[in-house]
Write an enzyme that holds these catalytic residues in place. Sequence first.
Site, PDB file in Angstrom:
ATOM      1  N   TYR A   1      -5.219 -14.006  15.256  1.00  0.00           N
ATOM      2  CA  TYR A   1      -4.053 -14.121  14.365  1.00  0.00           C
ATOM      3  C   TYR A   1      -3.773 -15.598  14.077  1.00  0.00           C
ATOM      4  O   TYR A   1      -3.577 -15.985  12.919  1.00  0.00           O
ATOM      5  CB  TYR A   1      -2.814 -13.445  14.981  1.00  0.00           C
ATOM      6  CG  TYR A   1      -1.591 -13.581  14.091  1.00  0.00           C
ATOM      7  CD1 TYR A   1      -1.545 -12.964  12.838  1.00  0.00           C
ATOM      8  CD2 TYR A   1      -0.491 -14.337  14.483  1.00  0.00           C
ATOM      9  CE1 TYR A   1      -0.438 -13.107  12.002  1.00  0.00           C
ATOM     10  CE2 TYR A   1       0.614 -14.480  13.668  1.00  0.00           C
ATOM     11  CZ  TYR A   1       0.638 -13.860  12.424  1.00  0.00           C
ATOM     12  OH  TYR A   1       1.734 -14.013  11.593  1.00  0.00           O
TER      13      TYR A   1
ATOM     14  N   ARG B   1       0.813  -1.221   0.000  1.00  0.00           N
ATOM     15  CA  ARG B   1       0.000   0.000   0.000  1.00  0.00           C
ATOM     16  C   ARG B   1       0.840   1.261   0.000  1.00  0.00           C
ATOM     17  O   ARG B   1       0.416   2.300  -0.462  1.00  0.00           O
ATOM     18  CB  ARG B   1      -0.915   0.023   1.240  1.00  0.00           C
ATOM     19  CG  ARG B   1      -2.033  -0.977   1.225  1.00  0.00           C
ATOM     20  CD  ARG B   1      -2.650  -1.102   2.593  1.00  0.00           C
ATOM     21  NE  ARG B   1      -1.639  -1.505   3.577  1.00  0.00           N
ATOM     22  CZ  ARG B   1      -1.850  -1.655   4.870  1.00  0.00           C
ATOM     23  NH1 ARG B   1      -3.043  -1.396   5.363  1.00  0.00           N
ATOM     24  NH2 ARG B   1      -0.867  -2.028   5.664  1.00  0.00           N
TER      25      ARG B   1
HETATM   26  P1  NDP Z   1       5.973  -6.395   8.000  1.00  0.00           P
HETATM   27  O1  NDP Z   1       4.998  -5.624   8.830  1.00  0.00           O
HETATM   28  O2  NDP Z   1       7.410  -6.024   8.097  1.00  0.00           O
HETATM   29  O3  NDP Z   1       5.538  -6.370   6.468  1.00  0.00           O
HETATM   30  C1  NDP Z   1       4.208  -6.643   6.115  1.00  0.00           C
HETATM   31  C2  NDP Z   1       3.986  -6.339   4.640  1.00  0.00           C
HETATM   32  O4  NDP Z   1       2.617  -6.653   4.326  1.00  0.00           O
HETATM   33  C3  NDP Z   1       4.228  -4.886   4.296  1.00  0.00           C
HETATM   34  O5  NDP Z   1       4.884  -4.799   3.060  1.00  0.00           O
HETATM   35  C4  NDP Z   1       2.820  -4.316   4.192  1.00  0.00           C
HETATM   36  O6  NDP Z   1       2.803  -3.292   3.210  1.00  0.00           O
HETATM   37  C5  NDP Z   1       2.044  -5.527   3.659  1.00  0.00           C
HETATM   38  N1  NDP Z   1       0.629  -5.409   3.952  1.00  0.00           N
HETATM   39  C6  NDP Z   1       0.030  -5.394   5.176  1.00  0.00           C
HETATM   40  N2  NDP Z   1      -1.286  -5.183   5.042  1.00  0.00           N
HETATM   41  C7  NDP Z   1      -1.520  -5.047   3.712  1.00  0.00           C
HETATM   42  C8  NDP Z   1      -2.685  -4.784   2.933  1.00  0.00           C
HETATM   43  N3  NDP Z   1      -3.880  -4.628   3.510  1.00  0.00           N
HETATM   44  N4  NDP Z   1      -2.566  -4.694   1.595  1.00  0.00           N
HETATM   45  C9  NDP Z   1      -1.374  -4.856   1.007  1.00  0.00           C
HETATM   46  N5  NDP Z   1      -0.235  -5.097   1.665  1.00  0.00           N
HETATM   47  C10 NDP Z   1      -0.317  -5.178   3.012  1.00  0.00           C
HETATM   48  O7  NDP Z   1       5.757  -7.923   8.434  1.00  0.00           O
HETATM   49  P2  NDP Z   1       6.544  -9.261   8.023  1.00  0.00           P
HETATM   50  O8  NDP Z   1       7.419  -9.031   6.872  1.00  0.00           O
HETATM   51  O9  NDP Z   1       7.117  -9.834   9.242  1.00  0.00           O
HETATM   52  O10 NDP Z   1       5.303 -10.175   7.625  1.00  0.00           O
HETATM   53  C11 NDP Z   1       5.157 -10.769   6.337  1.00  0.00           C
HETATM   54  C12 NDP Z   1       4.332 -12.039   6.476  1.00  0.00           C
HETATM   55  O11 NDP Z   1       5.034 -12.982   7.285  1.00  0.00           O
HETATM   56  C13 NDP Z   1       2.961 -11.854   7.142  1.00  0.00           C
HETATM   57  O12 NDP Z   1       2.017 -12.662   6.480  1.00  0.00           O
HETATM   58  C14 NDP Z   1       3.190 -12.364   8.564  1.00  0.00           C
HETATM   59  O13 NDP Z   1       2.004 -12.840   9.158  1.00  0.00           O
HETATM   60  C15 NDP Z   1       4.182 -13.493   8.297  1.00  0.00           C
HETATM   61  N6  NDP Z   1       4.980 -13.887   9.440  1.00  0.00           N
HETATM   62  C16 NDP Z   1       5.755 -12.979  10.116  1.00  0.00           C
HETATM   63  C17 NDP Z   1       6.501 -13.392  11.203  1.00  0.00           C
HETATM   64  C18 NDP Z   1       7.301 -12.435  12.027  1.00  0.00           C
HETATM   65  O14 NDP Z   1       7.649 -12.785  13.185  1.00  0.00           O
HETATM   66  N7  NDP Z   1       7.667 -11.267  11.522  1.00  0.00           N
HETATM   67  C19 NDP Z   1       6.525 -14.791  11.612  1.00  0.00           C
HETATM   68  C20 NDP Z   1       5.668 -15.656  10.855  1.00  0.00           C
HETATM   69  C21 NDP Z   1       4.955 -15.219   9.794  1.00  0.00           C
HETATM   70  P3  NDP Z   1       1.974  -1.932   3.320  1.00  0.00           P
HETATM   71  O15 NDP Z   1       1.827  -1.586   4.761  1.00  0.00           O
HETATM   72  O16 NDP Z   1       2.785  -0.959   2.524  1.00  0.00           O
HETATM   73  O17 NDP Z   1       0.682  -2.251   2.649  1.00  0.00           O
HETATM   74  C1  8X3 Z   2       4.436 -14.460  13.777  1.00  0.00           C
HETATM   75  C2  8X3 Z   2       5.039 -15.367  14.794  1.00  0.00           C
HETATM   76  O1  8X3 Z   2       4.865 -16.262  17.153  1.00  0.00           O
HETATM   77  O2  8X3 Z   2       4.294 -13.912  16.791  1.00  0.00           O
HETATM   78  O3  8X3 Z   2       3.589 -15.145  12.927  1.00  0.00           O
HETATM   79  O4  8X3 Z   2       2.820 -15.639  16.086  1.00  0.00           O
HETATM   80  S1  8X3 Z   2       4.202 -15.292  16.257  1.00  0.00           S
END
Ligand code: NDP
Ligand code: 8X3
Length: 253
Positions: free
Chosen positions: A153, A34
């Site tokens: 979540y 976004r």
């Molecule tokens: P970040 O918050 O660093 O990045 C999230 C990304 O998702 C951003 O680029 C954001 O872009 C995009 N995003 C969020 N909402 C929207 C939306 N409505 N439309 C379009 N884009 C969106 O988080 P992570 O990189 O850590 O997370 C990435 C994925 O990994 C997620 O699915 C998360 O659940 C998963 N994950 C993360 C973990 C962690 O500990 N970090 C562990 C396990 C899984 P923008 O805001 O510009 O739209």
């Molecule tokens: C992100 C990892 O442990 O915060 O998906 O749920 S945890």
Amino acid sequence: MTKLAFITGTTAGIGEAMARRLAKLGYRLVITGRREQRLHALADSLRADYGADVLPLCFDVRDRAACEAAIGSLPEAYRDIDLLVNNAGLAAGADPFDESSTDDFERMVDTNVKGLLYVTKLIVPGMVRRQSGHIVNLSSIAGIEVYPGGSVYCATKHAVNAITRGMRLDLVKHGIKVSSISPGMVETEFSLVRYHGDADKAKAVYRGLQPLCADDVADVLEFIVTRPAHVMINDVQINPAQQANTYVSHRHD
Ligand code: NDP
Ligand code: 8X3
């Protein structure tokens, strides 16, 4: 021939690292998110660093009409998507169920589940037509276990796992691979978003341990997409060495 990847959520964290990795591997890319400025800055950097052919596409995955307009507007040269990485996602809040916010529930369900479905439903028909493709969904260890303060979540990531397995069953006959990656703690903007911008709470999540970095997850993606054509990696779990599961970590305080 050069492959084309479409990645959601590339303006930060894991998505950005995966975009960089795929560009390094020689993929052509559609990068999305976004935050338009960040998206264009990443596109410029991928072009400068890897000579990548990149198309930035700014939209909110929660908005079905916006998904249809954005993906429908792809120029001919960016329509034959070989690899879809469904990464955009978030946790909002970590309060016990009875104290948590319904708005947060909606943000998580709309982004992590409905957004993934909208985008995939629009991209799968081309893969079916070409009888080839690969979808990689970002799940989480929250899709395997449930922890206090994480009911919704965790529910969204359990849903991602069910969708992944269901798609794998339905799409195998079309030559489409479906994989998932389930990381434990990765230090990105994830916790800052989860705690609604509270930097102290976000930092405390990683107290006394070394979390994964986004590049560790990009390593897994690289492994998944560089297997021979006859090999499908189904589901990969990856944790920090100090994290056993969602609620048992060995912290050095
Ligand atoms: P970040 O918050 O660093 O990045 C999230 C990304 O998702 C951003 O680029 C954001 O872009 C995009 N995003 C969020 N909402 C929207 C939306 N409505 N439309 C379009 N884009 C969106 O988080 P992570 O990189 O850590 O997370 C990435 C994925 O990994 C997620 O699915 C998360 O659940 C998963 N994950 C993360 C973990 C962690 O500990 N970090 C562990 C396990 C899984 P923008 O805001 O510009 O739209
Ligand atoms: C992100 C990892 O442990 O915060 O998906 O749920 S945890």
